[in-house]
Enzyme design. Structure first.
Site, short mmCIF file in Angstrom:
data_model
loop_
_atom_site.label_atom_id
_atom_site.label_comp_id
_atom_site.label_asym_id
_atom_site.label_seq_id
_atom_site.Cartn_x
_atom_site.Cartn_y
_atom_site.Cartn_z
N HIS A 1 -36.35 23.63 10.30
CA HIS A 1 -35.10 23.08 10.80
C HIS A 1 -34.97 21.65 10.25
O HIS A 1 -35.85 20.82 10.48
CB HIS A 1 -35.08 23.05 12.33
N CYS A 2 -33.91 21.41 9.53
CA CYS A 2 -33.72 20.11 8.90
C CYS A 2 -32.94 19.19 9.85
O CYS A 2 -31.81 19.51 10.24
CB CYS A 2 -32.95 20.27 7.59
N PRO A 3 -33.50 18.05 10.23
CA PRO A 3 -32.79 17.15 11.14
C PRO A 3 -31.60 16.45 10.49
O PRO A 3 -30.66 16.06 11.17
CB PRO A 3 -33.86 16.14 11.55
N ASN B 1 -28.95 19.22 10.51
CA ASN B 1 -28.82 19.82 11.83
C ASN B 1 -28.57 21.32 11.69
O ASN B 1 -27.70 21.88 12.32
CB ASN B 1 -27.72 19.15 12.65
N ASN B 2 -29.37 21.94 10.83
CA ASN B 2 -29.23 23.37 10.54
C ASN B 2 -30.59 23.88 10.09
O ASN B 2 -31.42 23.12 9.61
CB ASN B 2 -28.19 23.58 9.44
#
Length: 78
Positions: free
Chosen positions: A67-69, A72-73
């Site tokens: 999950h990439c901060p 946000n996906n």
């Protein structure tokens, strides 16, 4: 310029979520027929191979990488 285009495409394209099942009876049927390690207790589904539940999105992703901060996906592994 092309980097900015890919950034927005990655941000807005769905990573491949599994459909969530809301039926509790179906979860009991799945537990009696399949190994509990093959089921997602949060989504109440039989997980496909290489899928994982994302704790931030609260959904299972078919081919989960992380999950990439910044986006946000969830990011799908190819």
């Amino acid at each position: 310029m092309i980097g900015l285009i890919f950034y927005f495409l990655t941000w807005f394209i769905e990573p491949g979520y599994c459909k969530i099942n809301e039926d509790q009876k179906l979860l009991f049927d799945l537990l009696t027929n399949y190994d509990p390690w093959d089921l997602c207790p949060e989504c109440h589904i039989l997980k496909p191979k290489r899928s994982r539940h994302c704790e931030i999105c609260k959904r299972c992703v078919v081919v989960y990488d992380h999950h990439c901060p910044w986006l946000n996906n969830c990011v799908k592994y190819y």
